[in-house]
Design a protein around this motif. Structure first.
Motif, PDB file in Angstrom:
ATOM      1  N   UNK A 126       0.841  -1.211   0.000  1.00  0.00           N
ATOM      2  CA  UNK A 126       0.000   0.000   0.000  1.00  0.00           C
ATOM      3  C   UNK A 126       0.866   1.248   0.000  1.00  0.00           C
ATOM      4  N   UNK A 127       1.884   1.268   0.848  1.00  0.00           N
ATOM      5  CA  UNK A 127       2.725   2.455   0.960  1.00  0.00           C
ATOM      6  C   UNK A 127       3.451   2.753  -0.341  1.00  0.00           C
ATOM      7  N   UNK A 128       4.066   1.728  -0.912  1.00  0.00           N
ATOM      8  CA  UNK A 128       4.934   1.990  -2.050  1.00  0.00           C
ATOM      9  C   UNK A 128       4.215   1.953  -3.394  1.00  0.00           C
ATOM     10  N   UNK A 129       3.053   1.330  -3.475  1.00  0.00           N
ATOM     11  CA  UNK A 129       2.266   1.472  -4.697  1.00  0.00           C
ATOM     12  C   UNK A 129       1.778   2.910  -4.836  1.00  0.00           C
ATOM     13  N   UNK A 130       1.285   3.478  -3.731  1.00  0.00           N
ATOM     14  CA  UNK A 130       0.872   4.882  -3.745  1.00  0.00           C
ATOM     15  C   UNK A 130       2.060   5.790  -3.998  1.00  0.00           C
ATOM     16  N   UNK A 131       3.174   5.502  -3.356  1.00  0.00           N
ATOM     17  CA  UNK A 131       4.374   6.300  -3.520  1.00  0.00           C
ATOM     18  C   UNK A 131       4.866   6.277  -4.973  1.00  0.00           C
ATOM     19  N   UNK A 132       4.777   5.121  -5.630  1.00  0.00           N
ATOM     20  CA  UNK A 132       5.223   5.016  -7.015  1.00  0.00           C
ATOM     21  C   UNK A 132       4.398   5.860  -7.964  1.00  0.00           C
ATOM     22  N   UNK A 162      14.941  14.849   0.818  1.00  0.00           N
ATOM     23  CA  UNK A 162      14.929  15.549   2.099  1.00  0.00           C
ATOM     24  C   UNK A 162      13.524  15.593   2.687  1.00  0.00           C
ATOM     25  N   UNK A 163      12.515  15.872   1.871  1.00  0.00           N
ATOM     26  CA  UNK A 163      11.131  15.903   2.345  1.00  0.00           C
ATOM     27  C   UNK A 163      10.713  14.552   2.912  1.00  0.00           C
ATOM     28  N   UNK A 164      11.090  13.493   2.224  1.00  0.00           N
ATOM     29  CA  UNK A 164      10.751  12.155   2.703  1.00  0.00           C
ATOM     30  C   UNK A 164      11.416  11.852   4.042  1.00  0.00           C
ATOM     31  N   UNK A 165      12.690  12.238   4.168  1.00  0.00           N
ATOM     32  CA  UNK A 165      13.440  11.870   5.359  1.00  0.00           C
ATOM     33  C   UNK A 165      13.050  12.706   6.578  1.00  0.00           C
ATOM     34  N   UNK A 166      12.698  13.966   6.375  1.00  0.00           N
ATOM     35  CA  UNK A 166      12.392  14.812   7.528  1.00  0.00           C
ATOM     36  C   UNK A 166      11.123  14.348   8.222  1.00  0.00           C
ATOM     37  N   UNK A 167      10.123  13.911   7.469  1.00  0.00           N
ATOM     38  CA  UNK A 167       8.907  13.395   8.095  1.00  0.00           C
ATOM     39  C   UNK A 167       9.171  12.053   8.769  1.00  0.00           C
ATOM     40  N   UNK A 168       9.943  11.181   8.095  1.00  0.00           N
ATOM     41  CA  UNK A 168      10.270   9.885   8.694  1.00  0.00           C
ATOM     42  C   UNK A 168      11.053  10.064   9.984  1.00  0.00           C
ATOM     43  N   UNK A 169      11.973  11.026  10.010  1.00  0.00           N
ATOM     44  CA  UNK A 169      12.741  11.317  11.220  1.00  0.00           C
ATOM     45  C   UNK A 169      11.820  11.804  12.338  1.00  0.00           C
ATOM     46  N   UNK A 170      10.860  12.654  12.003  1.00  0.00           N
ATOM     47  CA  UNK A 170       9.926  13.180  13.007  1.00  0.00           C
ATOM     48  C   UNK A 170       9.051  12.072  13.578  1.00  0.00           C
ATOM     49  N   UNK A 171       8.516  11.223  12.691  1.00  0.00           N
ATOM     50  CA  UNK A 171       7.648  10.133  13.133  1.00  0.00           C
ATOM     51  C   UNK A 171       8.413   9.172  14.039  1.00  0.00           C
ATOM     52  N   UNK A 172       9.623   8.808  13.625  1.00  0.00           N
ATOM     53  CA  UNK A 172      10.413   7.879  14.430  1.00  0.00           C
ATOM     54  C   UNK A 172      10.792   8.492  15.778  1.00  0.00           C
ATOM     55  N   UNK A 173      11.136   9.785  15.780  1.00  0.00           N
ATOM     56  CA  UNK A 173      11.496  10.449  17.031  1.00  0.00           C
ATOM     57  C   UNK A 173      10.338  10.513  18.001  1.00  0.00           C
ATOM     58  N   UNK A 341      -0.297  22.380  -5.829  1.00  0.00           N
ATOM     59  CA  UNK A 341      -0.518  20.966  -6.160  1.00  0.00           C
ATOM     60  C   UNK A 341       0.751  20.156  -5.923  1.00  0.00           C
ATOM     61  N   UNK A 342       1.888  20.741  -6.262  1.00  0.00           N
ATOM     62  CA  UNK A 342       3.153  20.062  -5.999  1.00  0.00           C
ATOM     63  C   UNK A 342       3.385  19.888  -4.503  1.00  0.00           C
ATOM     64  N   UNK A 343       3.001  20.908  -3.723  1.00  0.00           N
ATOM     65  CA  UNK A 343       3.164  20.813  -2.272  1.00  0.00           C
ATOM     66  C   UNK A 343       2.364  19.644  -1.713  1.00  0.00           C
ATOM     67  N   UNK A 344       1.146  19.450  -2.223  1.00  0.00           N
ATOM     68  CA  UNK A 344       0.323  18.324  -1.776  1.00  0.00           C
ATOM     69  C   UNK A 344       0.967  17.002  -2.164  1.00  0.00           C
ATOM     70  N   UNK A 345       1.449  16.904  -3.397  1.00  0.00           N
ATOM     71  CA  UNK A 345       2.080  15.664  -3.850  1.00  0.00           C
ATOM     72  C   UNK A 345       3.342  15.366  -3.049  1.00  0.00           C
ATOM     73  N   UNK A 346       4.148  16.388  -2.780  1.00  0.00           N
ATOM     74  CA  UNK A 346       5.369  16.182  -2.000  1.00  0.00           C
ATOM     75  C   UNK A 346       5.047  15.724  -0.581  1.00  0.00           C
ATOM     76  N   UNK A 347       3.976  16.291   0.005  1.00  0.00           N
ATOM     77  CA  UNK A 347       3.577  15.879   1.355  1.00  0.00           C
ATOM     78  C   UNK A 347       3.106  14.424   1.368  1.00  0.00           C
ATOM     79  N   UNK A 348       2.320  14.036   0.378  1.00  0.00           N
ATOM     80  CA  UNK A 348       1.855  12.650   0.299  1.00  0.00           C
ATOM     81  C   UNK A 348       3.015  11.690   0.065  1.00  0.00           C
ATOM     82  N   UNK A 349       3.975  12.107  -0.760  1.00  0.00           N
ATOM     83  CA  UNK A 349       5.169  11.289  -0.944  1.00  0.00           C
ATOM     84  C   UNK A 349       5.878  11.051   0.381  1.00  0.00           C
TER      85      UNK A 349
END
Length: 437
Positions: A126-132, A162-173, A341-349
């Motif tokens: 689910x995560x990576x099909x949407x991400x793709x 960077x966008x992907x990693x900053x959210x992942x870092x926040x969630x993990x923290x 629209x790009x901001x929304x796509x980047x956030x969903x990514x």
């Protein structure tokens, strides 16, 4: 004090190139295309990471030569100890507990592990099909197109990383802060190896879409089972059975047959195709190293979320430093402001990437890098199958045969593994009376 000249040179590099090209009479269009060339951008990013890696490496060597673990003191001692030395003696004692936990996790006698495997597979799909889907949209389509304007494409792959990693870092923290975690034992600097390879593999994945079609990229990803196994032998000194190599080859062949039979028939230029394939080769090498290095780090007593936090901590540090040095961070933010629209796509990514990483670390910790790669290989086939169902693409005879080969290989893998475990259990039972005597 030592970093200022390096950073200044790094910032002045494009200006120096511009000045030289002006004196040489090179048109600005040629200069822009050269500086946008993927190989230049790759080494440009590497230069940014080096301004952080090289001083860090020198500091680690300095503390080790001074035997800082024995002689150090003061307010900085706990931080230096955690980053450079860790609690390696404790981690060695906990290795047996970690190994027993891994053995318990792979115990075929419990149905709970089957449910865990299904849960990991579903979460990754689910995560990576949407991400793709979002990845292809961001890298291949324009934003802000109107009748009078063709719009503009987003070009900076590193900002998306960077966008992907900053959210992942926040969630993990946040997860580590609110939940009880094992006492951390690994030196923090060891996460930087997986972080660098993860950044570079993600960058290659985004950048490749500028040069090749999405089916070609998926085809390359589907064929990385064998490189991961080979990297496992190099990084973790793993050994695999002959049937594991055989089923890995069959999976790659089957998925390749299916994807090639459903290609769009578009043929880019030879130079573009070669560039795309080189980038994809880099992606496969970096990604194979990442998963196996993370697998080897689990010998320390840590949870998958701690792994996620450590890797993304360095990923944020490397990518933010490089973007700031390039001046690309604020330019990307301005692009987001121009195109909501790009901001929304980047956030969903970023959301898909963050949750996907949770499943990645958990799967590698529980089942190992090879099982994780098989799940992700199947995800490529599911992506094409989903496209066929939604958009009505016909599946050719060769494509159907490829799907059959994939599931046949999986059946053989499960069957061979169950037979091996039954034999090992019988061997243990047969040795039990001898041990009692």
């Amino acid at each position: 004090m030592m970093e200022a000249p390096a950073s200044s040179f790094y910032l002045l590099l494009p200006l120096m190139v511009s000045a030289v090209s002006s004196d040489a009479g090179i048109p600005s269009v040629v200069l822009d295309s050269w500086t946008d060339f993927w190989l230049f951008r790759f080494f440009y990013n590497i230069a940014g990471y080096a301004t952080i890696v090289i001083p860090g490496f020198l500091l680690i060597q300095y503390f080790r030569r001074r035997d800082y673990l024995e002689t150090g003191h003061g307010i900085c001692f706990p931080l230096v100890k955690s980053c450079v030395f860790g609690s390696e003696l404790k981690s060695l004692h906990s290795e047996d507990a970690s190994s027993s936990a891994r053995n318990e996790a792979t115990d075929p006698s419990t149905a709970r592990q089957v449910l865990r495997l299904l849960f990991c597979a579903a979460g990754l799909q689910v995560s990576y099909l949407t991400w793709g889907v979002l990845q292809e949209r961001v890298m291949t389509r324009t934003y802000g197109a109107t009748d009078s304007s063709p719009g503009e494409k987003f070009k900076d792959s590193q900002f998306l990383v960077f966008m992907n990693r900053i959210l992942a870092f926040t969630v993990a923290g946040l997860y580590c802060a609110v939940s009880k975690q094992p006492r951390h034992g690994a030196p923090m600097y060891k996460y930087s190896f997986a972080s660098l390879s993860n950044i570079l593999s993600s960058w290659c994945q985004y950048e490749a879409l500028k040069f090749i079609s999405f089916p070609t990229q998926v085809l390359a990803k589907a064929s990385k089972v064998i490189p991961v196994m080979l990297m496992g032998k190099l990084v973790s000194s793993k050994s695999y059975e002959y049937w594991e190599y055989l089923t890995a080859v069959l999976i790659s062949i089957g998925v390749s047959m299916f994807l090639l039979s459903n290609s769009t028939g578009k043929h880019p230029s030879t130079v573009t195709t070669f560039s795309g394939l080189v980038i994809l080769a880099g992606y496969i090498v970096f990604d194979s190293f990442t998963s196996n290095w993370q697998d080897s780090l689990f010998k320390y007593k840590m949870s998958s979320v701690q792994m996620m936090f450590g890797v993304n901590l360095f990923s944020c540090l490397f990518t933010m430093g490089s973007l700031l040095e390039q001046g690309a961070l604020f330019e990307s933010v301005r692009f987001m402001a121009r195109h909501p629209e790009f901001a929304v796509h980047a956030a969903l990514l970023s959301v898909c990437s963050a949750f996907g990483q949770l499943f990645i670390f958990y799967t590698i910790n529980r089942f190992g890098a090879a099982v994780f790669t098989i799940i992700m290989t199947l995800r490529q086939a599911f992506a094409i199958l989903l496209s066929c169902l939604i958009y009505g693409h016909a599946v050719s005879l060769v494509g159907g045969l490829g799907v059959a080969v994939v599931f046949l290989a999986l059946f053989l893998r499960v069957y061979a593994r169950s037979r091996m475990k039954k034999r090992s259990r019988k061997a243990v039972l047969s040795e039990a009376p001898v041990q009692k005597v």
